[in-house]
Design a protein around this motif. Structure first.
Motif, short mmCIF file in Angstrom:
data_model
loop_
_atom_site.label_atom_id
_atom_site.label_comp_id
_atom_site.label_asym_id
_atom_site.label_seq_id
_atom_site.Cartn_x
_atom_site.Cartn_y
_atom_site.Cartn_z
N GLN A 138 -1.92 0.00 8.45
CA GLN A 138 -1.85 1.45 8.25
C GLN A 138 -0.80 1.70 7.19
O GLN A 138 0.36 1.33 7.35
N PHE A 145 1.62 4.13 5.23
CA PHE A 145 2.26 5.42 5.38
C PHE A 145 2.94 5.83 4.08
O PHE A 145 3.58 5.00 3.43
N VAL A 146 2.82 7.08 3.71
CA VAL A 146 3.62 7.63 2.61
C VAL A 146 4.31 8.87 3.13
O VAL A 146 3.64 9.79 3.61
N ILE A 179 -1.81 7.47 5.03
CA ILE A 179 -2.72 7.90 3.97
C ILE A 179 -3.99 7.07 3.97
O ILE A 179 -5.02 7.52 3.51
N LYS A 180 -3.89 5.85 4.46
CA LYS A 180 -5.13 5.08 4.61
C LYS A 180 -4.91 3.86 5.47
O LYS A 180 -3.76 3.46 5.73
N GLU A 213 0.75 2.15 -4.43
CA GLU A 213 1.36 3.39 -3.93
C GLU A 213 2.80 3.51 -4.41
O GLU A 213 3.26 4.59 -4.78
N GLU A 268 3.17 10.11 6.50
CA GLU A 268 1.75 10.36 6.78
C GLU A 268 0.95 9.09 6.55
O GLU A 268 1.16 8.40 5.55
N THR A 276 -2.17 -2.59 -2.08
CA THR A 276 -2.14 -1.15 -1.81
C THR A 276 -0.70 -0.63 -1.83
O THR A 276 -0.41 0.42 -2.41
N ARG A 312 7.28 5.37 9.04
CA ARG A 312 7.34 6.82 8.81
C ARG A 312 8.66 7.24 8.19
O ARG A 312 8.71 8.19 7.42
#
Ligand code: SF4
Length: 371
Positions: A333, A335-336, A341-342, A356, A339, A352, A319
């Protein structure tokens, strides 16, 4: 979470005079620059320029070339003219090459007072030539080639001996009104080296070139240099650095840049925050961190990417970063900016993250954050 405030700097930089090595300012509050030295025969102009191009690409800002023969001296003008970064000629023993290097348009000349007995008599001429061409001189004292007189006086290359040698040589130039000088006092022992630079920093206001000489193969040399530069730069001492490794010079540059970034003296580009892994890890963290690092190599924007092995510290670190992954149960998980995001299967984590990262980098470039 909240974005982290930038950490306060370690110490105020030592006030030093400023010199210009070509377009690169050294001292007087200028950013600490990274330099290296070519390993080619300087007389082989093509090979030397090729290596300088590689060094430039790796982020090297100043390059030094050895000049042990007349053929090398003859090559300096072409190299200095064609190099993308300022070239410093490294001269031992032969005063005549100092004049050649100045005339060739080198951005600076390094002389070693221990190796140039005949120099003392010719300092006046050197100072005049350097003054006329605006060429700064680095007085580079080396433990391995300490002035015999000082070796007798101190018994070995102590910090006092190194500093006395450097300041003696500087005083010879000062007698002729020449102060366009930077100084190094290198030793292979970081403790001696740190003490020498501390002493030197107190006794003059010249900009200082930091180096641990003969630091060794990559692993040992990296640690020695990081420890020594970290101690000194952490106290505000040091204006330009050269990491010496028994490894290709581009490696020295990488290490030098990392040291400055670690000390907060240079903006980070890509930073991978990855956990060391432990018995809780649910993914091969080493492999994942390596793959993400390789996939994002060459990113030009300051991006912090967290790669975490499990959900204990994972989500927290992920985070805090621009981008991150916390793994668990064969999934990641993503995080961007805090949050999720997927969530993707483990096999898709690397691609991924890279996707991103590219997207965020593009956005940063649009917003003008890239340096
Ligand atoms: Fe261990 Fe998880 Fe911390 Fe990584 S994030 S070191 S796997 S507890």
């Amino acid at each position: 979470g909240m974005p982290e405030a930038p950490a306060p700097p370690l110490a105020e930089r030592r006030a030093s005079r400023r010199i210009q090595v070509g377009p690169v300012a050294v001292g007087g509050g200028a950013p600490v620059s990274v330099q290296s030295m070519t390993t080619t025969r300087t007389s082989d102009v093509g090979a030397t320029l090729q290596q300088i191009a590689e060094l430039t690409a790796s982020g090297c800002q100043i390059v030094r070339v050895a000049c042990p023969t007349q053929d090398d001296a003859d090559a300096l003008a072409t190299i200095a003219r064609k190099s993308q970064i300022p070239v410093i000629a490294d001269i031992h023993f032969q005063p005549k090459y100092v004049f050649a290097a100045i005339e060739a348009g080198c951005a600076a000349v390094r002389v070693n007072p221990g190796n140039i007995k005949q120099f003392d008599d010719r300092v006046k001429e050197i100072a005049r030539a350097a003054q006329d061409h605006g060429t700064p001189i680095r007085i580079g004292v080396n433990a391995g080639s300490l002035d015999r007189r000082l070796l007798r006086k101190y018994g070995r290359a102590t910090p006092e001996a190194l500093v006395e040698s450097a300041l003696w040589e500087a005083s010879l130039f000062e007698e002729h009104g020449f102060r366009d000088i930077k100084i190094s006092v290198k030793h292979n022992d970081p403790v001696v080296m740190i003490n020498a630079y501390r002493m030197l920093a107190e006794r003059c206001d010249y900009p200082l070139h930091l180096g641990v000489t003969e630091a060794g193969p990559a692993f040992q040399g990296t640690i020695k240099s990081a420890v020594a530069f970290g101690a000194l730069l952490g106290e505000g001492i040091g204006d330009t650095i050269r990491v010496s490794l028994s490894a290709p010079p581009a490696e020295e540059v990488k290490v030098g840049i990392q040291i400055l970034q670690s000390l907060g003296l240079r903006e980070r580009r890509l930073e991978i925050v990855s956990c060391p892994s432990c018995g809780r890890a649910q993914v091969d963290v080493y492999k994942l961190a390596d793959e993400v690092t390789a996939g994002l190599d060459g990113m030009e924007v300051p991006l912090r990417v967290a790669v975490m092995g499990c959900v204990v510290n994972g989500p927290g670190e992920a985070r805090e970063a621009d981008l991150g992954v916390a793994s668990g149960n064969g999934k990641g998980q993503i995080f961007v900016k805090g949050e999720v995001i997927k969530t993707v299967p483990e096999s898709k984590i690397v691609e991924t993250l890279i996707e991103e990262a590219m997207r965020i980098a593009e956005q940063m470039e649009k917003d003008g954050i890239a340096s």
